[in-house]
Scaffold this motif. Structure first.
Motif, PDB file in Angstrom:
ATOM      1  N   ASP A  92      -8.701   4.794 -12.105  1.00 44.29           N
ATOM      2  CA  ASP A  92      -7.919   4.111 -13.121  1.00 44.29           C
ATOM      3  C   ASP A  92      -6.565   3.662 -12.579  1.00 44.29           C
ATOM      4  OD1 ASP A  92      -6.859   6.594 -12.754  1.00 44.29           O
ATOM      5  OD2 ASP A  92      -6.630   7.087 -14.891  1.00 44.29           O
ATOM      6  N   GLN A  93      -6.426   3.604 -11.244  1.00 42.66           N
ATOM      7  CA  GLN A  93      -5.180   3.194 -10.625  1.00 42.66           C
ATOM      8  C   GLN A  93      -5.404   1.992  -9.728  1.00 42.66           C
ATOM      9  OE1 GLN A  93      -4.223   7.203  -8.932  1.00 42.66           O
ATOM     10  NE2 GLN A  93      -2.259   6.927  -9.997  1.00 42.66           N
ATOM     11  N   TRP A  94      -4.293   1.353  -9.336  1.00 40.73           N
ATOM     12  CA  TRP A  94      -4.331   0.222  -8.412  1.00 40.73           C
ATOM     13  C   TRP A  94      -4.064   0.733  -7.004  1.00 40.73           C
ATOM     14  CZ3 TRP A  94      -6.234  -4.316  -9.764  1.00 40.73           C
ATOM     15  CH2 TRP A  94      -6.176  -4.700 -11.111  1.00 40.73           C
ATOM     16  N   GLU A 111      -5.076   3.230   3.177  1.00 38.19           N
ATOM     17  CA  GLU A 111      -5.150   3.047   1.717  1.00 38.19           C
ATOM     18  C   GLU A 111      -3.947   3.708   1.057  1.00 38.19           C
ATOM     19  OE1 GLU A 111      -8.007   4.397  -1.972  1.00 38.19           O
ATOM     20  OE2 GLU A 111      -8.954   3.887  -0.048  1.00 38.19           O
ATOM     21  N   ARG A 112      -3.377   2.978   0.065  1.00 31.87           N
ATOM     22  CA  ARG A 112      -2.198   3.500  -0.614  1.00 31.87           C
ATOM     23  C   ARG A 112      -2.249   3.118  -2.093  1.00 31.87           C
ATOM     24  NH1 ARG A 112       3.424   1.774   1.832  1.00 31.87           N
ATOM     25  NH2 ARG A 112       2.396   2.622   3.706  1.00 31.87           N
ATOM     26  N   LEU A 113      -1.988   4.082  -2.975  1.00 33.07           N
ATOM     27  CA  LEU A 113      -1.932   3.825  -4.413  1.00 33.07           C
ATOM     28  C   LEU A 113      -0.594   3.189  -4.756  1.00 33.07           C
ATOM     29  CD1 LEU A 113      -3.466   7.142  -5.808  1.00 33.07           C
ATOM     30  CD2 LEU A 113      -4.610   4.935  -5.465  1.00 33.07           C
ATOM     31  N   VAL A 114      -0.631   2.215  -5.651  1.00 29.48           N
ATOM     32  CA  VAL A 114       0.592   1.516  -6.059  1.00 29.48           C
ATOM     33  C   VAL A 114       0.647   1.454  -7.587  1.00 29.48           C
ATOM     34  CG1 VAL A 114       0.722   0.129  -3.966  1.00 29.48           C
ATOM     35  CG2 VAL A 114      -0.527  -0.746  -5.953  1.00 29.48           C
ATOM     36  N   GLU A 115       1.837   1.209  -8.088  1.00 26.14           N
ATOM     37  CA  GLU A 115       2.048   1.032  -9.524  1.00 26.14           C
ATOM     38  C   GLU A 115       2.646  -0.353  -9.734  1.00 26.14           C
ATOM     39  OE1 GLU A 115       4.322   3.243 -13.280  1.00 26.14           O
ATOM     40  OE2 GLU A 115       4.539   3.994 -11.226  1.00 26.14           O
ATOM     41  N   ASP A 135      -1.659 -14.872 -11.677  1.00 29.39           N
ATOM     42  CA  ASP A 135      -2.833 -15.268 -10.899  1.00 29.39           C
ATOM     43  C   ASP A 135      -2.622 -15.141  -9.401  1.00 29.39           C
ATOM     44  OD1 ASP A 135      -4.092 -15.856 -13.246  1.00 29.39           O
ATOM     45  OD2 ASP A 135      -3.607 -17.992 -13.195  1.00 29.39           O
ATOM     46  N   THR A 136      -1.391 -15.051  -8.932  1.00 26.01           N
ATOM     47  CA  THR A 136      -1.131 -15.056  -7.494  1.00 26.01           C
ATOM     48  C   THR A 136      -0.452 -13.788  -6.988  1.00 26.01           C
ATOM     49  OG1 THR A 136       0.985 -16.207  -7.844  1.00 26.01           O
ATOM     50  CG2 THR A 136      -0.978 -17.566  -7.441  1.00 26.01           C
ATOM     51  N   HIS A 137       0.419 -13.166  -7.781  1.00 28.74           N
ATOM     52  CA  HIS A 137       1.189 -12.024  -7.317  1.00 28.74           C
ATOM     53  C   HIS A 137       1.244 -10.936  -8.387  1.00 28.74           C
ATOM     54  CE1 HIS A 137       2.621 -15.050  -4.435  1.00 28.74           C
ATOM     55  NE2 HIS A 137       2.910 -14.030  -3.637  1.00 28.74           N
ATOM     56  N   ALA A 138       1.607  -9.716  -7.915  1.00 31.42           N
ATOM     57  CA  ALA A 138       1.837  -8.581  -8.810  1.00 31.42           C
ATOM     58  C   ALA A 138       3.212  -8.012  -8.508  1.00 31.42           C
ATOM     59  CB  ALA A 138       0.766  -7.513  -8.625  1.00 31.42           C
ATOM     60  N   ALA A 139       3.971  -7.678  -9.559  1.00 30.03           N
ATOM     61  CA  ALA A 139       5.274  -7.034  -9.398  1.00 30.03           C
ATOM     62  C   ALA A 139       5.050  -5.544  -9.155  1.00 30.03           C
ATOM     63  CB  ALA A 139       6.131  -7.264 -10.633  1.00 30.03           C
ATOM     64  N   ILE A 140       5.590  -5.029  -8.040  1.00 33.22           N
ATOM     65  CA  ILE A 140       5.341  -3.658  -7.611  1.00 33.22           C
ATOM     66  C   ILE A 140       6.480  -2.753  -8.080  1.00 33.22           C
ATOM     67  CG2 ILE A 140       4.920  -2.165  -5.647  1.00 33.22           C
ATOM     68  CD1 ILE A 140       2.743  -4.237  -6.146  1.00 33.22           C
ATOM     69  N   LYS A 141       6.126  -1.689  -8.798  1.00 33.66           N
ATOM     70  CA  LYS A 141       7.119  -0.692  -9.212  1.00 33.66           C
ATOM     71  C   LYS A 141       7.278   0.394  -8.149  1.00 33.66           C
ATOM     72  CE  LYS A 141       7.283   0.772 -13.417  1.00 33.66           C
ATOM     73  NZ  LYS A 141       6.901   1.363 -14.724  1.00 33.66           N
ATOM     74  N   SER A 142       6.191   0.818  -7.535  1.00 33.53           N
ATOM     75  CA  SER A 142       6.260   1.854  -6.510  1.00 33.53           C
ATOM     76  C   SER A 142       5.017   1.780  -5.639  1.00 33.53           C
ATOM     77  CB  SER A 142       6.366   3.241  -7.152  1.00 33.53           C
ATOM     78  OG  SER A 142       5.193   3.524  -7.918  1.00 33.53           O
ATOM     79  N   GLY A 143       5.135   2.318  -4.402  1.00 36.69           N
ATOM     80  CA  GLY A 143       3.997   2.374  -3.495  1.00 36.69           C
ATOM     81  C   GLY A 143       4.096   1.459  -2.302  1.00 36.69           C
ATOM     82  N   LEU A 144       4.922   0.435  -2.348  1.00 38.38           N
ATOM     83  CA  LEU A 144       5.081  -0.500  -1.239  1.00 38.38           C
ATOM     84  C   LEU A 144       6.561  -0.737  -0.978  1.00 38.38           C
ATOM     85  CD1 LEU A 144       2.344  -3.199  -2.032  1.00 38.38           C
ATOM     86  CD2 LEU A 144       2.266  -1.459  -0.242  1.00 38.38           C
TER      87      LEU A 144
END
Length: 419
Positions: A362-364, A376-380, A386-395
């Motif tokens: 259930d995680q990204w 492999e790394r879990l991110v939030e 459609d092109t990008h995701a805003a990263i809160k944590s993990g990268l």
């Protein structure tokens, strides 16, 4: 002495034997090591080729997309004001029109219906009755006028006798009342005569047959139907000369430079859209996207069958064009367009390509490239489009991630950039 020599000879033979054995072991060990190295490189899997992307910072716009069509904001459907025979319409879609000047259509009033024998007999009887009523009314008028003349002469004699003192004032007042009553009778008789004459005309009109007035050149032939606005002809349902009914649509006119777009989107997306949201018209066939703004979200939805045969509840969103008119001058009424409506904007955020993300439970998660290997790394994530995701944590800024990771990409596997 001899024994010592024999011992020295044996020692030399042992040294030579040890030297031969050591050389043989070294050769065998070297060959074995070489074989092991060859097998290692032969059995070692090559690096997996993959597409790489970078984690960076930038703006992220969250949007909903939909298809729709353009429409003229104000379309005027010109209809027939009377029933009759309309002349052939000479206009083509795109022809210019001027308000209250351009004659769009001409309609000749409809002919009366043919009368059957029964109706014709009844109509003739009505004419005869109306004629008799006119004669009776005229006779009543003549009688009323004679009685008024007599009342006036009686009033004149009463006034002379009153001045001489031969009659009382009451007799004079009675003569005056009589004269006024007879005048009212004349007015009543005249009104009755007018009613009788109108009834006679109505009865005669019911006897009129088709083509009775074709030779009357003094009568105006047709009613001219003029354009209510300036603009262009948009549609002509039927150009042919024909009989039209009252209220029948004849032609549509409007201003094609006053366009808006009607975009239908899912109702679950429509609740996120507000009037004033920015939008962009795309895939309209004329080049780069151009700007628009949401002017209205219709309060009622409708059911639409998707290409997969699924019933969807959709809502119309009205977009007003904000780009200069020359950017979309080639668009017209009911042209297909696609639109992207911005419902949220995130400024200067850490973002990763959306194609790098995949679900892990259930995680990204993403695969980050570290020293030539996939990790492999879990991110939030906070938001995505459609092109990008805003990263809160993990990268972190500048890290490299693998795009579209396939089945061969696993944690720890060697990877290389696809050429």
């Amino acid at each position: 002495m001899l024994d010592k020599l024999k011992e020295l000879s044996k020692l030399k033979e042992l040294d030579k034997l040890k030297e031969n054995i050591t050389r043989r072991h070294l050769v065998i060990g070297g060959v074995a090591l070489a074989l092991i190295l060859v097998l290692f490189f032969l059995m070692r899997s090559p690096p997996v080729s993959a597409d790489f992307g970078a984690v960076d910072k930038g703006d992220l716009a969250i949007a909903v997309a939909g298809e729709g069509k353009t429409r003229v904001r104000e379309i005027y459907t010109v209809s027939a004001p009377i029933a009759g025979r309309m002349e052939r319409i000479r206009f083509e879609p795109g022809d210019p029109v001027t308000a209250e000047e351009t004659v769009l259509a001409r309609i000749e009033p409809a002919d009366p219906l043919f009368l059957d024998v029964r109706s014709a007999t009844q109509a003739k009887a009505d004419v005869d009755a109306a004629t008799a009523s006119v004669a009776l009314s005229r006779a009543k008028l003549s009688r009323a006028e004679a009685e008024r003349a007599f009342a006036r002469s009686e009033l004149k004699r009463a006034e002379e006798l009153f001045q001489k003192g031969n009659i009382s004032s009451r007799a004079l007042e009675k003569a005056q009342l009589e004269e006024r009553m007879q005048g009212a009778e004349v007015d009543t008789a005249r009104s009755d005569l007018g009613v009788a004459l109108a009834s006679l005309e109505a009865a005669r009109a019911r006897l009129i047959q088709p083509n009775d007035n074709k030779g009357n050149t003094g009568q105006t032939c047709c009613l001219a139907v003029r354009s209510p606005v300036s603009g262009q002809v948009l549609r002509v349902p039927d150009k042919s000369e024909r009989v039209v009914a009252v209220g029948e649509a004849l032609i549509e006119v409007g201003d094609p430079t006053d366009l808006e777009a009607v975009i239908d989107i899912l109702s679950t997306d429509a609740v996120k859209v507000r009037p004033g949201d920015k939008a962009f018209i795309e895939q309209w066939g004329g080049g780069d996207p151009f700007a628009a703004v949401v002017s209205r979200v219709e309060p009622a939805g409708f059911t639409k069958i998707s290409a997969l045969g699924i019933e969807e509840q959709r809502v119309n969103v009205i977009l007003a064009f904000t780009a200069p008119g020359d950017r979309w001058a080639r668009l017209g009424d009911h042209y297909r367009v696609e639109a992207r409506i911005i419902i949220r904007e995130v400024k200067n955020t850490l973002r990763a390509p959306i194609s790098a993300l995949f679900r892990r439970g259930d995680q990204w998660a993403v695969f980050v490239v570290k020293r030539g290997r996939a990790r492999e790394r879990l991110v939030e994530i906070a938001a995505r489009n459609d092109t990008h995701a805003a990263i809160k944590s993990g990268l972190e800024m500048g890290e490299t991630v693998i795009l579209h990771p396939g089945e061969k990409v696993r944690d720890g596997v060697r990877v290389r950039r696809r050429e």
